[in-house]
Design a protein around this motif. Structure first.
Motif, PDB file in Angstrom:
ATOM      1  N   TRP A 165      -7.131   4.487 -10.290  1.00 27.23           N
ATOM      2  CA  TRP A 165      -8.097   5.503 -10.755  1.00 27.23           C
ATOM      3  C   TRP A 165      -8.563   6.446  -9.656  1.00 27.23           C
ATOM      4  N   THR A 166      -8.097   6.225  -8.444  1.00 28.38           N
ATOM      5  CA  THR A 166      -8.453   7.117  -7.336  1.00 28.38           C
ATOM      6  C   THR A 166      -7.558   8.350  -7.367  1.00 28.38           C
ATOM      7  N   PRO A 167      -8.125   9.538  -7.248  1.00 23.20           N
ATOM      8  CA  PRO A 167      -7.290  10.743  -7.202  1.00 23.20           C
ATOM      9  C   PRO A 167      -6.273  10.650  -6.063  1.00 23.20           C
ATOM     10  N   ALA A 168      -5.087  11.194  -6.296  1.00 30.00           N
ATOM     11  CA  ALA A 168      -3.967  11.070  -5.352  1.00 30.00           C
ATOM     12  C   ALA A 168      -4.335  11.485  -3.938  1.00 30.00           C
ATOM     13  N   GLU A 169      -5.118  12.543  -3.792  1.00 35.20           N
ATOM     14  CA  GLU A 169      -5.445  13.031  -2.447  1.00 35.20           C
ATOM     15  C   GLU A 169      -6.373  12.079  -1.692  1.00 35.20           C
ATOM     16  N   ARG A 170      -7.083  11.204  -2.398  1.00 37.94           N
ATOM     17  CA  ARG A 170      -7.989  10.261  -1.734  1.00 37.94           C
ATOM     18  C   ARG A 170      -7.380   8.876  -1.562  1.00 37.94           C
TER      19      ARG A 170
ATOM     20  N   PRO B 114      -4.820   7.642   0.232  1.00 30.63           N
ATOM     21  CA  PRO B 114      -4.567   7.130   1.585  1.00 30.63           C
ATOM     22  C   PRO B 114      -5.827   6.589   2.269  1.00 30.63           C
ATOM     23  N   GLU B 115      -6.943   7.291   2.162  1.00 30.06           N
ATOM     24  CA  GLU B 115      -8.182   6.822   2.791  1.00 30.06           C
ATOM     25  C   GLU B 115      -8.692   5.546   2.129  1.00 30.06           C
ATOM     26  N   VAL B 116      -8.660   5.487   0.820  1.00 29.39           N
ATOM     27  CA  VAL B 116      -9.095   4.280   0.105  1.00 29.39           C
ATOM     28  C   VAL B 116      -8.193   3.105   0.491  1.00 29.39           C
ATOM     29  N   ALA B 117      -6.888   3.347   0.580  1.00 24.70           N
ATOM     30  CA  ALA B 117      -5.951   2.290   0.963  1.00 24.70           C
ATOM     31  C   ALA B 117      -6.230   1.794   2.380  1.00 24.70           C
ATOM     32  N   ARG B 118      -6.523   2.711   3.302  1.00 22.08           N
ATOM     33  CA  ARG B 118      -6.839   2.303   4.686  1.00 22.08           C
ATOM     34  C   ARG B 118      -8.082   1.431   4.720  1.00 22.08           C
ATOM     35  N   ARG B 119      -9.094   1.825   3.965  1.00 19.92           N
ATOM     36  CA  ARG B 119     -10.332   1.034   3.948  1.00 19.92           C
ATOM     37  C   ARG B 119     -10.091  -0.352   3.345  1.00 19.92           C
ATOM     38  N   ALA B 120      -9.317  -0.404   2.264  1.00 20.54           N
ATOM     39  CA  ALA B 120      -9.011  -1.694   1.635  1.00 20.54           C
ATOM     40  C   ALA B 120      -8.210  -2.575   2.586  1.00 20.54           C
ATOM     41  N   TRP B 121      -7.239  -1.983   3.269  1.00 22.10           N
ATOM     42  CA  TRP B 121      -6.418  -2.735   4.215  1.00 22.10           C
ATOM     43  C   TRP B 121      -7.304  -3.339   5.304  1.00 22.10           C
ATOM     44  N   ALA B 122      -8.254  -2.565   5.804  1.00 24.62           N
ATOM     45  CA  ALA B 122      -9.159  -3.066   6.842  1.00 24.62           C
ATOM     46  C   ALA B 122      -9.980  -4.237   6.320  1.00 24.62           C
ATOM     47  N   LEU B 123     -10.448  -4.142   5.089  1.00 29.12           N
ATOM     48  CA  LEU B 123     -11.206  -5.251   4.499  1.00 29.12           C
ATOM     49  C   LEU B 123     -10.334  -6.493   4.346  1.00 29.12           C
TER      50      LEU B 123
ATOM     51  N   ALA C 264      -2.131   1.489   9.154  1.00 34.87           N
ATOM     52  CA  ALA C 264      -1.155   2.240   9.937  1.00 34.87           C
ATOM     53  C   ALA C 264       0.054   2.610   9.091  1.00 34.87           C
ATOM     54  N   ALA C 265       0.540   1.674   8.277  1.00 32.31           N
ATOM     55  CA  ALA C 265       1.698   1.989   7.439  1.00 32.31           C
ATOM     56  C   ALA C 265       1.317   2.875   6.275  1.00 32.31           C
ATOM     57  N   ALA C 266       0.063   2.842   5.859  1.00 28.26           N
ATOM     58  CA  ALA C 266      -0.356   3.632   4.709  1.00 28.26           C
ATOM     59  C   ALA C 266      -0.336   5.124   5.019  1.00 28.26           C
TER      60      ALA C 266
ATOM     61  N   ILE D 288       0.843  -1.200   0.000  1.00 23.70           N
ATOM     62  CA  ILE D 288       0.000   0.000   0.000  1.00 23.70           C
ATOM     63  C   ILE D 288       0.876   1.247   0.000  1.00 23.70           C
ATOM     64  N   GLU D 289       1.906   1.251   0.824  1.00 32.83           N
ATOM     65  CA  GLU D 289       2.816   2.403   0.887  1.00 32.83           C
ATOM     66  C   GLU D 289       3.440   2.666  -0.482  1.00 32.83           C
ATOM     67  N   GLN D 290       3.891   1.601  -1.156  1.00 33.51           N
ATOM     68  CA  GLN D 290       4.485   1.757  -2.479  1.00 33.51           C
ATOM     69  C   GLN D 290       3.456   2.269  -3.487  1.00 33.51           C
ATOM     70  N   ALA D 291       2.251   1.728  -3.430  1.00 33.05           N
ATOM     71  CA  ALA D 291       1.208   2.131  -4.377  1.00 33.05           C
ATOM     72  C   ALA D 291       0.770   3.571  -4.161  1.00 33.05           C
ATOM     73  N   LEU D 292       0.796   4.029  -2.921  1.00 36.42           N
ATOM     74  CA  LEU D 292       0.382   5.402  -2.637  1.00 36.42           C
ATOM     75  C   LEU D 292       1.314   6.426  -3.278  1.00 36.42           C
TER      76      LEU D 292
END
Length: 177
Positions: free
Chosen positions: A140-145, A147-156, A173-175, A72-76
């Motif tokens: 396809w998620t805008p850069a500013e969003r 981190p939040e999308v990554a956190r939600r995906a990580w939780a899932l 947490a790492a995202a 996730i960190e790399q993808a962000l």
């Protein structure tokens, strides 16, 4: 390589290679002598990302959660990595990156399963599918969003993959680091 990484991070995989050559202070001909096309350059640049994942796997305390956090960190920070993995998946030059990631995933799946941290039904293929889904969404998620999308995906992912003895953790947490 560092010039290409910077340009790809900022602009994406389809950035003009002339911009990479200019940033590196070389002519386009020199760039093309070393890297005949965009995919060759991108694979060389993102090979370092895969090396980070392999280094994580080598640490005995690393888990699948650690791997997902690093991915996730790399993808962000790099849409280009997402573009490369999702757009050119059948290109043999790209496929070896996937093979290396799969080996890391398989090792950590086995480690987590043995420690009771992973549900018995989860396979390495499931984890790779989840990573592909995440890469697609972040692409396809805008850069500013992201981190939040990554956190939600990580939780899932954590919820779906966790075994009975998994300790609850803070999603993403790492995202956010």
């Amino acid at each position: 390589m560092s010039a290409a990484r910077e340009i790809f991070v900022d602009t994406g995989l389809h950035a003009p290679l002339s911009a990479v050559a200019k940033k590196a202070g070389v002519g386009q001909g020199s760039l093309y002598r070393h890297f005949p096309d965009r995919v060759s350059l991108a694979v060389a640049v993102f090979d370092e990302n895969i090396e980070e994942l392999e280094a994580l796997e080598e640490r005995p305390e690393s888990s699948l959660d650690d791997l997902l956090s690093l991915i996730i960190e790399q993808a962000l920070v790099s849409k280009a990595l997402i573009d490369l993995i999702t757009a050119d998946i059948d290109d043999p030059r790209v496929a070896h990156l996937g093979t290396r990631v799969q080996a890391v995933v398989d090792t950590l799946v086995a480690r987590d399963r043995a420690a009771g941290l992973l549900a018995p039904h989860v396979t390495g293929a499931d984890v790779m599918l989840a990573v592909s889904m995440l890469a697609g969404v972040l692409g396809w998620t805008p850069a500013e969003r992201r981190p939040e999308v990554a956190r939600r995906a990580w939780a899932l992912f954590h919820s779906a993959f966790s075994g009975p003895s998994a300790a609850p953790t803070t999603p993403g947490a790492a995202a956010t680091s």
